[in-house]
Scaffold this active site. Structure first.
Site, PDB file in Angstrom:
ATOM      1  N   ALA A 174      35.901  39.679  31.783  1.00 51.15           N
ATOM      2  CA  ALA A 174      35.932  38.378  32.458  1.00 51.15           C
ATOM      3  C   ALA A 174      36.981  38.396  33.565  1.00 51.15           C
ATOM      4  CB  ALA A 174      36.244  37.281  31.446  1.00 51.15           C
ATOM      5  N   MET A 175      36.825  37.491  34.538  1.00 49.40           N
ATOM      6  CA  MET A 175      37.695  37.530  35.721  1.00 49.40           C
ATOM      7  C   MET A 175      39.148  37.191  35.383  1.00 49.40           C
ATOM      8  SD  MET A 175      36.295  34.160  37.677  1.00 49.40           S
ATOM      9  CE  MET A 175      36.102  32.581  36.849  1.00 49.40           C
ATOM     10  N   ARG A 176      39.381  36.569  34.237  1.00 52.88           N
ATOM     11  CA  ARG A 176      40.768  36.260  33.863  1.00 52.88           C
ATOM     12  C   ARG A 176      41.511  37.515  33.400  1.00 52.88           C
ATOM     13  NH1 ARG A 176      37.426  34.105  30.040  1.00 52.88           N
ATOM     14  NH2 ARG A 176      37.599  34.865  27.898  1.00 52.88           N
ATOM     15  N   TYR A 177      40.757  38.586  33.103  1.00 51.51           N
ATOM     16  CA  TYR A 177      41.388  39.823  32.638  1.00 51.51           C
ATOM     17  C   TYR A 177      41.545  40.857  33.753  1.00 51.51           C
ATOM     18  CZ  TYR A 177      40.188  37.947  28.044  1.00 51.51           C
ATOM     19  OH  TYR A 177      40.076  37.151  26.940  1.00 51.51           O
ATOM     20  N   THR A 178      40.630  40.862  34.705  1.00 50.69           N
ATOM     21  CA  THR A 178      40.660  41.918  35.726  1.00 50.69           C
ATOM     22  C   THR A 178      41.528  41.517  36.909  1.00 50.69           C
ATOM     23  OG1 THR A 178      38.696  41.034  36.821  1.00 50.69           O
ATOM     24  CG2 THR A 178      38.337  42.689  35.109  1.00 50.69           C
TER      25      THR A 178
END
EC number: 5.6.2.2
Length: 750
Positions: free
Chosen positions: A123-127
């Site tokens: 998810a974009m919160r991790y990358t």
């Protein structure tokens, strides 16, 4: 208060048909122009352009620190692209995947998916992400007056209509998209090849697709799999803007183990899916020559699929041809080079039109950049001119500033300065009035004048402008270019194994009983008569062959049938009735069977004394009811068919029930596909019909063989020299056998 009355006539009334038609057309044009199709200028769809621009505005250059992807996506959908965050993030992920984009625009940190499952990204919160170095090709000239700007969706800020790409990115990275009533599928290409083609077109504006294809060999996917589309198909694709591509995986065979190693897969093909497809065939017993399958891919070897053949004797080339034809190891891609041209309209374009339009876009972009720089240089020279006047008259300037109420007007009048120059002098800091400042001013003035002259020369000369564009293209190719990844090779079309090819070639003996039951035993050493039969049934005949062959059967009416040997019931049981697989005429019995190659010659004969030579393949029939093969004279019956090992030298022996023997060369009989045949032995038809006289047996005698005749308990063996006495012309009555053999039961050749 005055009451406002709205007349009913003030309402706008239009037919529903017109409203829906206009609404749908508006939506269609929005999807085509603002979502699905790339622009020929920068090769980007709006969402891609907005992602790149938003990242550059966030300062996420290739040299910057990584930032959470959610921050970028937030800016994109909040400022420029009012759509779902997941759609924007997925577009961003594709731009970061080296197996999806030939030249990635985003540099990702974290889990950005894998070739096996491109959508397995975190998810974009991790990358985290930043722009890749290649993105500078699109952004470097952005702030230099090169492109038009437009308000964003809420009018609070501006965004570029197109990015000032320094190379034709529309071909380099390609794209896919589905609009309303149209789609696009543009394959990626090699940067060096495209730049060489652009330079050639720059020097030769009338160059056609054939000329350009000397530089652009074909698409260049972000994988090392082979591009096997024929050269003429590639040229036709570039001429029309439409076509298809075929890619095939790369494999080698290890010498020591004999394993087949797949080292490259076609673009967007999953190794896991390939293994799944092969495993499914193994489970369905369609790949008996493969014993093991495993995935040994790792960081050092991103693609390493191992196929273990059953033995080193397995033809690896043939096996791989089957896998290319039956799995995604070979894949076809659609090509539809549909894009928005420099006129703002969508269209499918040929290669020469794409490059010509892009060079036109690049020429305008370069001219705008040079003009923008020239305007800045001239403005700076104007300011420096005023500053130099002030420096040379510094005491008077200071006096005017200190004593006058309106120093600006006085300065303008005294030194003939412009409004801009006067403001600049008044804004100048005292530190700039140092003694060495004159040298700096004159040095800067000299450099700018030289640059101004150079810019004016370039803008005034089409040749100089072309030279500049050529140099800049070569610089980009030198900085970002790389070798071709997808080799273009000529390959034959892959063919999958037929059902018979997939069957092991093992020896087999097919046994048929008196009651018409059939079964199959492994090997040729079995004694068919010793098998277990049903009560009242017994052995009738057997034939030896291989599991990948068909059993040709001949019934008592002269009809022939074919049954695949590999799926016959085992001889361990009692078999199954032939009537379950075939539909012979009522009362017909099976009189013989043959196995071998289609070109094998066989003898077909009736006891009326007629026969002919046929190819074994002529007996083949797909129909359960078989086909008419041997025509029987009235009263005649079918004799067991005979195999001819050497038709040019074999002898044919025919024995009648009246004790007559005729021997002659097989070559005297004709070769037919079907029919009654020619006369073998002269027996009056009336005697055949009454069953007084007929041919009891025919035998094919090869060189060095002998003929044994059985009459009750007595037998007579005739060797080569003995047979000479009975030789004669085809169709004769034959010579009488010795006393005691007037009633021959059977004949054997050994």
């Amino acid at each position: 208060m005055n009451e406002v009355v709205v007349s009913p006539d003030a309402e706008e009334r239009i037919p529903l048909k017109d409203y829906t038609e206009k609404a749908y057309l508006d939506y269609s044009m929005y999807v085509i122009l603002d979502r699905a199709l790339p622009n020929i200028g920068d090769g980007l769809k709006p969402v891609q352009r907005r992602i790149v621009y938003a990242m550059s505005e966030l300062g996420l250059k290739a040299t910057a620190k990584f930032k959470k992807s959610a921050r970028t996506v937030g800016d994109v959908i909040g400022k420029f692209h009012p759509h779902g965050d997941s759609a924007a993030y997925e577009s961003m992920v594709l731009m970061a995947q080296p197996f999806s984009y030939r030249y990635t625009l985003v540099d990702g940190q974290g889990n950005w998916g894998s070739p096996d499952d491109p959508k397995s990204f975190a998810a974009m919160r991790y990358t985290e992400s930043r722009l890749a170095r290649y993105s500078e090709v699109l952004l470097e000239e952005l702030g230099q007056g090169t492109v038009d700007w437009q308000p964003n969706f809420d009018g609070t800020m501006d965004e570029p209509k197109v990015l000032p790409a320094r190379v034709p990115n529309v071909l380099l990275n390609g794209t896919t998209g589905i609009a309303v009533g149209m789609a696009t599928d543009i394959p990626p290409h090699n940067l060096r090849e495209v730049v060489e083609a652009c330079i050639h077109l720059l020097d030769n504006p009338k160059a056609d697709v054939n000329e350009l294809c000397q530089f652009i060999q074909g698409p260049d996917m972000p994988t090392e799999a082979e591009l096997i589309t024929p050269r003429e198909d590639l040229i036709k694709m570039y001429q029309t803007g439409r076509g298809s591509l075929r890619m095939r995986g790369v494999w080698t065979r290890e010498k020591d183990s004999g394993d087949i190693i797949i080292t490259a897969l076609p673009h967007q093909v999953s190794g896991a899916k390939i293994l799944e497809q092969i495993a499914a065939q193994m489970q369905a017993k369609k790949l008996p020559m493969v014993t093991d399958l495993r995935d040994e891919s790792d960081h050092e070897n991103p693609t390493r699929l191992v196929i273990t053949p059953r033995s080193n004797r397995v033809d690896a080339e043939q096996l791989m041809q089957h896998l290319f034809a039956s799995t995604d190891l070979e894949k076809t891609y659609r090509v539809n080079m549909n894009m928005i041209g420099i006129d703002g309209r969508p269209g499918v374009k040929s290669l020469d039109v794409i490059l010509s339009e892009w060079l036109s876009f690049r020429t305008v972009t370069t001219r705008r950049r040079l003009q923008f720089r020239l305007d800045k240089v001239q403005k700076r020279l104007h300011l420096l001119e005023g500053l130099l006047i002030a420096y040379l008259n510094i005491d008077e300037v200071i006096h005017i500033i200190r004593t006058e109420d309106e120093p600006k007007a006085v300065l303008m009048e005294r030194f003939k300065l412009s409004d801009v120059q006067a403001d600049y002098i008044l804004d100048t800091k005292l530190r700039q009035l140092a003694r060495l400042e004159e040298m700096k001013i004159r040095g800067e003035q000299e450099a700018l004048e030289k640059e101004r002259d150079q810019l004016e020369k370039t803008l005034g000369s089409a040749t100089r402008l072309k030279t500049l564009i050529r140099k800049e293209l070569q610089q980009v190719a030198k900085e970002y270019g790389d070798d071709r990844r997808s080799p273009i090779v000529q390959r034959e079309e892959a063919q999958a194994f037929s059902e018979t090819e997939l069957i092991g070639v093992d020896p087999v003996t097919v046994v048929v009983s008196e009651k018409g039951w059939i079964r199959s035993a492994k090997g040729h050493e079995i004694d068919p008569a010793a098998l277990n039969y049903k009560a009242g049934d017994s052995f009738k005949f057997a034939v030896r062959g291989k599991t990948n062959q068909s059993v040709m059967l001949l019934d008592s009416t002269g009809r022939s049938y074919a049954i695949a040997a590999h799926n016959l019931p085992s001889a361990r049981g009692q078999g199954e009735p032939l009537s379950g697989r075939l539909n012979p005429p009522n009362g017909a019995t099976f009189e013989g069977a043959l196995m071998g190659s289609d070109e094998q010659r066989v003898l077909l004969a009736s006891d009326a004394g007629y026969g002919f030579v046929a190819k074994l393949g002529d007996l083949y029939s797909k129909n359960r009811a078989g086909k008419a093969m041997l025509s029987l004279p009235k009263g005649g019956r079918v004799l067991a068919p005979q195999v001819l090992e050497n038709p040019e030298k074999d002898l044919l022996a025919a024995v009648s029930n009246e004790g007559r023997l005729l021997v002659f060369p097989v070559t005297e009989l004709p070769e037919l596909a079907r029919g009654k045949g020619n006369k073998i032995m002269n027996i009056p038809s009336a005697r055949v019909q009454s069953r007084e006289e007929y041919v009891i047996a025919v035998g094919v005698i090869a060189e060095g063989q002998s003929l044994t005749l059985h009459a009750g308990k007595r037998h007579l063996t005739l060797k080569a020299g003995d047979l000479d006495h009975y030789r004669g012309e085809r169709g004769r009555r034959g010579n009488k056998l010795p006393r005691g053999f007037q009633k021959v039961d059977r004949a054997e050749v050994s």
